[in-house]
Scaffold this motif. Structure first.
Motif, mmCIF file in Angstrom:
data_model
loop_
_atom_site.group_PDB
_atom_site.id
_atom_site.type_symbol
_atom_site.label_atom_id
_atom_site.label_comp_id
_atom_site.label_asym_id
_atom_site.label_seq_id
_atom_site.Cartn_x
_atom_site.Cartn_y
_atom_site.Cartn_z
ATOM 1 N N SER A 15 30.966 -60.849 57.938
ATOM 2 C CA SER A 15 30.686 -59.421 58.695
ATOM 3 C C SER A 15 30.682 -58.415 57.684
ATOM 4 C CB SER A 15 30.923 -59.417 59.975
ATOM 5 O OG SER A 15 32.519 -59.308 59.791
ATOM 6 N N GLY A 16 32.028 -58.448 56.928
ATOM 7 C CA GLY A 16 32.178 -57.431 55.894
ATOM 8 C C GLY A 16 32.275 -55.877 56.587
ATOM 9 N N PRO A 17 33.456 -55.851 57.307
ATOM 10 C CA PRO A 17 34.104 -54.742 58.106
ATOM 11 C C PRO A 17 33.910 -53.234 56.919
ATOM 12 C CG PRO A 17 35.253 -56.240 58.653
ATOM 13 C CD PRO A 17 34.389 -56.772 57.331
ATOM 14 N N ARG A 18 33.351 -52.313 57.337
ATOM 15 C CA ARG A 18 33.329 -51.124 56.384
ATOM 16 C C ARG A 18 33.903 -49.872 57.019
ATOM 17 N NH1 ARG A 18 29.458 -49.146 52.270
ATOM 18 N NH2 ARG A 18 29.104 -46.652 52.450
ATOM 19 N N HIS A 19 33.599 -49.502 58.215
ATOM 20 C CA HIS A 19 34.115 -48.303 58.634
ATOM 21 C C HIS A 19 34.532 -48.693 60.140
ATOM 22 C CE1 HIS A 19 33.054 -44.617 56.087
ATOM 23 N NE2 HIS A 19 33.602 -45.677 55.192
ATOM 24 N N ARG A 52 42.335 -46.267 73.295
ATOM 25 C CA ARG A 52 42.449 -47.722 73.810
ATOM 26 C C ARG A 52 41.428 -48.626 72.812
ATOM 27 N NH1 ARG A 52 43.378 -44.825 78.382
ATOM 28 N NH2 ARG A 52 41.309 -45.523 79.020
ATOM 29 N N HIS A 53 40.262 -47.911 72.584
ATOM 30 C CA HIS A 53 39.340 -49.073 71.707
ATOM 31 C C HIS A 53 39.025 -48.369 70.377
ATOM 32 C CE1 HIS A 53 38.953 -49.803 76.274
ATOM 33 N NE2 HIS A 53 38.597 -50.983 75.668
ATOM 34 N N VAL A 54 38.454 -49.664 69.659
ATOM 35 C CA VAL A 54 38.301 -49.091 68.220
ATOM 36 C C VAL A 54 36.996 -49.868 68.117
ATOM 37 C CG1 VAL A 54 38.869 -49.521 65.699
ATOM 38 C CG2 VAL A 54 40.594 -49.130 67.299
ATOM 39 N N TYR A 55 35.892 -49.155 67.369
ATOM 40 C CA TYR A 55 34.749 -49.646 66.977
ATOM 41 C C TYR A 55 34.443 -49.905 65.599
ATOM 42 C CZ TYR A 55 34.145 -47.454 71.473
ATOM 43 O OH TYR A 55 34.036 -47.090 72.884
ATOM 44 N N VAL A 56 34.369 -51.329 65.065
ATOM 45 C CA VAL A 56 34.186 -51.545 63.791
ATOM 46 C C VAL A 56 32.889 -51.954 63.081
ATOM 47 C CG1 VAL A 56 35.401 -53.218 62.171
ATOM 48 C CG2 VAL A 56 36.538 -52.497 64.064
ATOM 49 N N LEU A 57 32.734 -51.128 62.251
ATOM 50 C CA LEU A 57 31.057 -51.517 61.798
ATOM 51 C C LEU A 57 31.023 -52.304 60.715
ATOM 52 C CD1 LEU A 57 28.289 -49.802 61.824
ATOM 53 C CD2 LEU A 57 28.923 -48.714 59.618
ATOM 54 N N LEU A 80 27.755 -56.054 56.317
ATOM 55 C CA LEU A 80 26.895 -57.300 55.828
ATOM 56 C C LEU A 80 26.040 -57.922 57.041
ATOM 57 C CD1 LEU A 80 29.264 -58.868 53.304
ATOM 58 C CD2 LEU A 80 27.615 -57.081 52.870
ATOM 59 N N THR A 81 26.453 -57.636 58.295
ATOM 60 C CA THR A 81 25.841 -57.999 59.404
ATOM 61 C C THR A 81 25.676 -56.789 60.145
ATOM 62 O OG1 THR A 81 27.781 -58.867 60.413
ATOM 63 C CG2 THR A 81 26.503 -60.617 59.237
ATOM 64 N N PRO A 82 24.361 -56.349 60.637
ATOM 65 C CA PRO A 82 24.347 -55.065 61.169
ATOM 66 C C PRO A 82 24.835 -55.109 62.532
ATOM 67 C CG PRO A 82 22.249 -56.169 60.955
ATOM 68 C CD PRO A 82 23.080 -56.888 60.194
ATOM 69 N N THR A 83 26.061 -55.001 62.744
ATOM 70 C CA THR A 83 26.598 -55.155 64.132
ATOM 71 C C THR A 83 27.832 -54.032 64.143
ATOM 72 O OG1 THR A 83 28.319 -56.886 63.406
ATOM 73 C CG2 THR A 83 25.945 -57.521 64.636
ATOM 74 N N LEU A 84 28.253 -53.948 65.537
ATOM 75 C CA LEU A 84 29.524 -53.061 65.761
ATOM 76 C C LEU A 84 30.328 -53.805 66.796
ATOM 77 C CD1 LEU A 84 30.348 -50.244 65.223
ATOM 78 C CD2 LEU A 84 29.424 -49.467 67.342
ATOM 79 N N THR A 85 31.695 -54.116 66.338
ATOM 80 C CA THR A 85 32.603 -54.877 67.224
ATOM 81 C C THR A 85 33.411 -53.852 67.904
ATOM 82 O OG1 THR A 85 32.656 -56.782 65.443
ATOM 83 C CG2 THR A 85 34.233 -56.450 66.820
#
Length: 377
Positions: free
Chosen positions: A224-228, A236-241, A244-249
């Motif tokens: 996935s390649g986490p970038r930002h 209480r929550h974090v959004y990980v961009l 390498l795969t256009p997703t948000l975790t």
């Protein structure tokens, strides 16, 4: 230093005219009582950028007006303001890796002292936290801390952590590539997104000594390649961009240092896979109602509505970024406007945000060759 291909060659900034050496500062509207703001824009000098560009921000419209620029530091690709807004810190994304402090009280930023080595190669991000500037290094896959003197200048590195590991992509993930470092609420723990290891590293910063101690590593989807990443304002929550795969975790955050992935959201319409897309930056509304992500290749801004106290993201819209290759985006502190640094078209575009839907509408732009980020004062 590892080369950051990002699915393309480096920007040239050739599509935009160079910004003027000085643009008159525009006053706020008469009788508004609103103070004029400042903005600072990073750029790649090796690709035609002017270094750090300063601009005024019209309090009524959000419009930027360039006041000057300095190329005192090579490739200042990411910037952050100190807590009082009078000192700006910039990484120099070069093989040797340095960070510089600038006085921002004049129309053009002025170096406070010579740039200081960061102890790693290719620094791509930095944050101010607990009297220190902390840097993330793509090239060496490490995180460093540098103490800040009372006047804002920097001391030598006081702490450093080296990441280890690799992902399945032989070109982009042959080793660790720390791309960003962000302080958790409270400032004692730091989260570092590492594109090369497919994980988020958690480090502890000792504010008294400036030392860094690894506290854990949270694996995300392989390849996935986490970038930002960005925190929801409730903490209480974090959004990980993922680049390498256009997703948000979406991840739950425990302040003791635990990050738990709970869901993944596509950043392309209907999860589409046509053509290459490389997400670059993520921003969260100050009231926590919306999340925006910039997607290079598609050259769009993905708009997501936030529900479930921060745990549920629902795609709302995908709108053009106002240029080409949006490297980063910033939301103002009122949540009224977005500013997007478009690297390949060489400009910064600002958008008015619909308060009900979160959808941004373009309002204006200013030429800034090889633009990489916007820091708002």
């Amino acid at each position: 230093m590892a080369t950051r291909h990002e699915g393309r060659q480096d920007a040239t900034g050739g599509d935009a005219a160079a910004a003027p050496d000085a643009t008159p500062v525009r006053p706020g509207p008469a009788g508004s009582g609103a103070a004029e703001g400042r903005a600072f824009i990073g750029s790649f000098t090796h690709a035609g950028g002017r270094g750090v560009t300063a601009a005024s921000v019209d309090p009524a419209t959000g419009a930027l007006a360039v006041t000057g620029a300095t190329d005192a530091v090579a490739d200042p690709s990411f910037l952050v303001l100190g807590p009082h807004g009078t000192v700006l810190y910039a990484v120099s994304e070069t093989e040797e890796g340095t960070v510089a402090a600038f006085d921002t009280t004049g129309p053009v930023p002025r170096l406070l002292s010579a740039p200081v080595p960061t102890g790693g190669s290719g620094p791509t991000h930095l944050a101010w936290v607990s009297g220190h500037v902390v840097t993330a290094h793509y090239g060496s896959g490490s995180v460093s801390a540098l103490p800040v003197r009372p006047g804002g200048s920097l001391r030598q590195v006081s702490g450093r952590v080296q990441h280890e590991g690799r992902g399945p992509d032989p070109e982009r993930q042959a080793g660790p590539h720390a791309h960003q470092v962000v302080p958790a609420p409270g400032g004692r723990l730091l989260l570092a997104a590492d594109l090369g290891t497919d994980s988020v590293h958690v480090h502890a910063l000792d504010p008294a000594t400036g030392t860094l101690t690894p506290r854990g590593e949270i694996p995300l989807r392989p390849g996935s390649g986490p970038r930002h990443l960005a925190f929801h304002p409730a903490g209480r929550h974090v959004y990980v961009l993922a680049e390498l795969t256009p997703t948000l975790t979406v991840c739950r955050w425990d302040p003791r240092g635990t990050l738990v992935p709970v869901g993944e959201v596509p950043l392309r319409p209907d999860g589409g896979e046509g053509g290459a897309a490389y997400p670059s930056g993520v921003a969260v509304a100050p009231d926590g109602r919306f999340v925006w992500a910039a997607v290079r290749g598609d050259d769009t801004l993905a708009v997501l509505a936030v529900g479930g106290d921060g745990e549920r993201l629902t795609p709302v819209a995908h709108v053009p970024c106002g240029g080409r290759w949006p490297r980063d985006l910033t939301v103002d502190r009122e949540g009224r406007r977005l500013y997007v640094a478009n690297e390949r078209s060489g400009d910064v575009t600002w958008f008015d945000i619909d308060p009900d839907t979160g959808v941004p509408a373009p309002s204006g732009s200013v030429p800034v060759p090889a633009a990489t980020c916007v820091a708002l004062g």
